[in-house]
Design a protein around this motif. Sequence first.
Motif, mmCIF file in Angstrom:
data_model
loop_
_atom_site.group_PDB
_atom_site.id
_atom_site.type_symbol
_atom_site.label_atom_id
_atom_site.label_comp_id
_atom_site.label_asym_id
_atom_site.label_seq_id
_atom_site.Cartn_x
_atom_site.Cartn_y
_atom_site.Cartn_z
ATOM 1 N N VAL A 291 67.243 -25.897 -162.592
ATOM 2 C CA VAL A 291 68.070 -24.186 -162.729
ATOM 3 C C VAL A 291 68.744 -24.042 -161.321
ATOM 4 N N LYS A 292 70.072 -23.912 -161.416
ATOM 5 C CA LYS A 292 70.642 -23.960 -159.947
ATOM 6 C C LYS A 292 71.305 -22.334 -159.873
ATOM 7 N N ILE A 293 71.441 -21.595 -161.073
ATOM 8 C CA ILE A 293 71.889 -20.447 -160.900
ATOM 9 C C ILE A 293 71.030 -19.286 -161.753
ATOM 10 N N TRP A 294 70.565 -18.340 -160.696
ATOM 11 C CA TRP A 294 69.515 -17.464 -161.047
ATOM 12 C C TRP A 294 70.420 -16.109 -161.166
ATOM 13 N N ASN A 295 69.624 -15.201 -162.066
ATOM 14 C CA ASN A 295 69.939 -13.691 -162.185
ATOM 15 C C ASN A 295 68.838 -12.710 -161.629
ATOM 16 N N LEU A 296 69.037 -12.025 -160.770
ATOM 17 C CA LEU A 296 68.096 -10.973 -159.999
ATOM 18 C C LEU A 296 68.496 -9.503 -160.220
ATOM 19 N N SER A 297 68.099 -9.103 -161.353
ATOM 20 C CA SER A 297 68.531 -7.450 -161.775
ATOM 21 C C SER A 297 67.180 -6.813 -161.425
ATOM 22 N N ILE A 298 67.320 -6.237 -160.039
ATOM 23 C CA ILE A 298 65.901 -5.310 -159.758
ATOM 24 C C ILE A 298 66.516 -4.114 -158.818
ATOM 25 N N SER A 299 65.810 -2.964 -159.176
ATOM 26 C CA SER A 299 66.249 -1.924 -158.360
ATOM 27 C C SER A 299 64.987 -1.539 -157.165
ATOM 28 N N GLU B 170 67.485 -23.123 -148.703
ATOM 29 C CA GLU B 170 66.384 -24.232 -148.879
ATOM 30 C C GLU B 170 66.788 -25.161 -150.158
ATOM 31 N N TYR B 171 66.986 -24.290 -151.121
ATOM 32 C CA TYR B 171 66.979 -25.185 -152.632
ATOM 33 C C TYR B 171 68.328 -25.399 -153.339
ATOM 34 N N ASN B 172 69.287 -24.895 -152.472
ATOM 35 C CA ASN B 172 70.745 -25.095 -152.858
ATOM 36 C C ASN B 172 70.937 -24.545 -154.216
ATOM 37 N N VAL B 173 70.607 -23.213 -154.623
ATOM 38 C CA VAL B 173 70.860 -22.393 -155.613
ATOM 39 C C VAL B 173 71.803 -21.167 -155.352
ATOM 40 N N LEU B 174 72.168 -20.532 -156.242
ATOM 41 C CA LEU B 174 72.994 -19.253 -156.514
ATOM 42 C C LEU B 174 72.163 -18.262 -156.843
ATOM 43 N N ILE B 175 72.007 -17.273 -156.307
ATOM 44 C CA ILE B 175 71.437 -15.921 -156.920
ATOM 45 C C ILE B 175 72.630 -14.760 -157.116
ATOM 46 N N CYS B 176 72.803 -14.545 -158.393
ATOM 47 C CA CYS B 176 73.571 -13.141 -158.586
ATOM 48 C C CYS B 176 72.538 -12.177 -158.754
ATOM 49 N N LYS B 177 72.932 -11.310 -157.633
ATOM 50 C CA LYS B 177 71.913 -9.914 -157.363
ATOM 51 C C LYS B 177 72.627 -8.520 -157.765
ATOM 52 N N ASP C 19 78.040 -26.409 -156.639
ATOM 53 C CA ASP C 19 78.534 -25.996 -155.415
ATOM 54 C C ASP C 19 78.540 -24.490 -155.288
ATOM 55 N N PRO C 20 77.707 -23.830 -154.880
ATOM 56 C CA PRO C 20 77.592 -22.410 -154.753
ATOM 57 C C PRO C 20 78.743 -21.730 -154.219
ATOM 58 N N LEU C 21 79.152 -22.219 -152.999
ATOM 59 C CA LEU C 21 80.173 -21.822 -152.384
ATOM 60 C C LEU C 21 81.649 -21.849 -153.093
ATOM 61 N N LEU C 22 81.637 -22.974 -154.029
ATOM 62 C CA LEU C 22 82.897 -23.089 -154.696
ATOM 63 C C LEU C 22 82.848 -22.161 -155.881
#
Length: 781
Positions: A352-360, A383-390, A513-516
């Motif tokens: 799992v490379k793409i993560w959703n974080l919806s927190i108030s 550290e883990y080469n992932v992308l978090i959408c926050k 590639d999270p940057l891309l």
Amino acid sequence: MENEKLPIKFFAPREVDELRIEGNKNSEKPKWVLRGKELKQRADSLRLSLDSLETKFSMRKSSPVPFSFIVKLQSDATAKSKREDITNLFEQKSFGGVVGLTDTNKLIVALDSLEELKEVANRINDYEINDYAISCIEDFEEFVPYIVKGKKECNYKIKLVDYQNYEQNLAMRRRLEHTLNKEGIDYTKTDYSEEYYIYKLRNITEKSLDVLKKADIFNALFSIEPMPKYKVSLDCLKSDNNIPIKKPDDEKMYITIGILDNGIANIPHLSPWMEMDRWSPYPKTSINPTHGTFVSGIALYGDECEGKIWVDHKGLKIFDAAVFPDVTKEGLDEDELIANIKDVIRLYHEKVKIWNLSISITREVIDTKFSDFAIALDSIQDEYNVLICKSAGNCENFTVSRPKGRIHEGADSVRSLVVGSVAHKKGKYDYAEVNDPSPFSRVGPGPEYIIKPEVSHYGGNAGIDPKGRVVTSGVKSFSKEGELAQGVGTSFSTPRITALAAGLQQELNEDFDPLLLKALIIHSASYPEDMSVPITERTKQVGFGIPKSVPEIIYNSPYEATLILRDNLAKGDKIDIMEFPMPDCLIRDGFYTGQIIATLVYDPILDPSQGIEYCQSNLDVKFGSYDAKVERDTTKRHILNPVGRQGAQNLFLGNLFSKTKMKSKTGDFALRERLQIQYNDKYYPVKKYAIDLSELTDKKRLDYLTMDKKWFLFLQGVYRSHIEKIAQLESFQLSQEFCLILTIRDPLQKEKVYDEVSQKLDEYNFWHSNIKVSTDVNIPL
């Protein structure tokens, strides 16, 4: 053909485009350096201030804790060019010197002995040799830990000063732990980032705080403050469920997104798409999967629920990472949440490379530092080469007629893609017009003015009815019982961006590639045509706007060309492409025309110990025209590159454009995409430019857009003195990963820009390649 699929392209600089950065040949002292009587007066004043610190140092009992004090800089002395001389004034042979910041103009200096303090005093006495540093310093003051008291007995978090020395930091951590054990104070230690530890002290009273203040370790503390708690809530209006259930194609591979939330219910619409079993540190009895179910429904069924094509992905798998329990009953401490997020990503980051974080979260960001939560999220992604959408966070100020609050802590994460909310419809009492920022969506910027959120999407509307009650027009998804429900919040705009990132990765036959992905999404973003927010306020409210759908991002029309430059730029090097493939077909009536959109996303070097200067590196991009190449004399010491440009002009500068033309200009570009942000030398990790060449002043058109001009693209990195010194001491090469996306467009849609740019890339011997697409993508017409 109009509907022909024309993939966007990667290209790379040629060897001739990779040059060395040249030094400044000017040896004269700047005007700001004090001289004569003024210099001596400043030195005398600083010496007196240092004497008072020496008295306090002398009164200290023998202690292994370093003596720390604040160096207060002149307001105009924070530039990188001045920092090295200031740092050198306090540097010691073994341990000691500038170790961090408490504010933009306040440095922390730590010294190990009274003799080191006296050495600093001697250097100030030698004011003519140290005139640069002395000219920058206003005063000295004792360092005192930052303390925020809770209203009652609560959990506190403690941070130690980072002494920029592994053994010293280790010794201070051990001494703190010894003190806490001795005083019977219950604590846990969590690594938020590499060598960045946070201590949680449980159930601390004012008496316990007083005990810490009297201990010698108190002088090694950076801050003591209540441990933040996190809460989520979901207001649902149930309605009939008429959304058809989708099922995955067994012959197809799907990207999996991780939902970092309070759990996902096993309902018919989601269960076929659930990947792997739920991960959670909590028993099933402590999971109340309301919020996570709603978030997951939007990620998978967002377009179907609204009857719109907003994201247009072709399906994605969902992984349930229940990182917090039912927090409607009690909050969750920050350190526990971070530990949970780190644990699940560590275990599943390969799948799992793409993560959703919806927190108030209950605290807004502040200008003087990046939050610990953001620092932890950045570290996890590195550290883990992932992308978090926050999510940017929700604000209730609209209910009491107050302006929106700043983004919440965590939304200042540099590596994360942060998302705001826009209204998708307007009810009778809703405050926002359609396509305006939602009344509850928090605003930027982040610390150091970085643009947060970067993008926005549809997350609902809200207002107050005549009886003073909050009313909402929610976006649709599923309740934990599987019924269609409505809710509002940046929590629910964020999974649309998470799904967009996954949809792009699904369609591309490229390594993750999270940057891309970030660059593609931000580059495609624009403002709705009917958005009423003033241009100067838009990036604060919604970032760079709402992104396009998956297929619209991947493909060009024949009248535009999009080029991707994905590279790593080392310190001391620069990229200077002097034969940029600007298409001649855009020359009209003897002048170049066209629209240029450029998005630069890079990974700055990060250092949590440096406070507001957390981002330790910067990357600048310039694009423009010039008259001719010129040969340069490399026998001169400061000249390293044999070829230069004559008459060059960076066209991303706002002062070149006619305000009259810009005001009178209407149309899609003027309303949706034009940007005139002046980044200057600010350390923004995302920079975007959007210009229309027809809007230059008449004089500037004659100067810079005539048909005989050549075109260039230039990139150069800058590094703060702190990281430069560390790199020198530890013998490693500084560099920055970056992704630059540049689109050239014919606004009249007459000229085949795509074909000519492709031809010029060949003509100028550039390596270029179409972005690899793994499946057929339908282009909406």
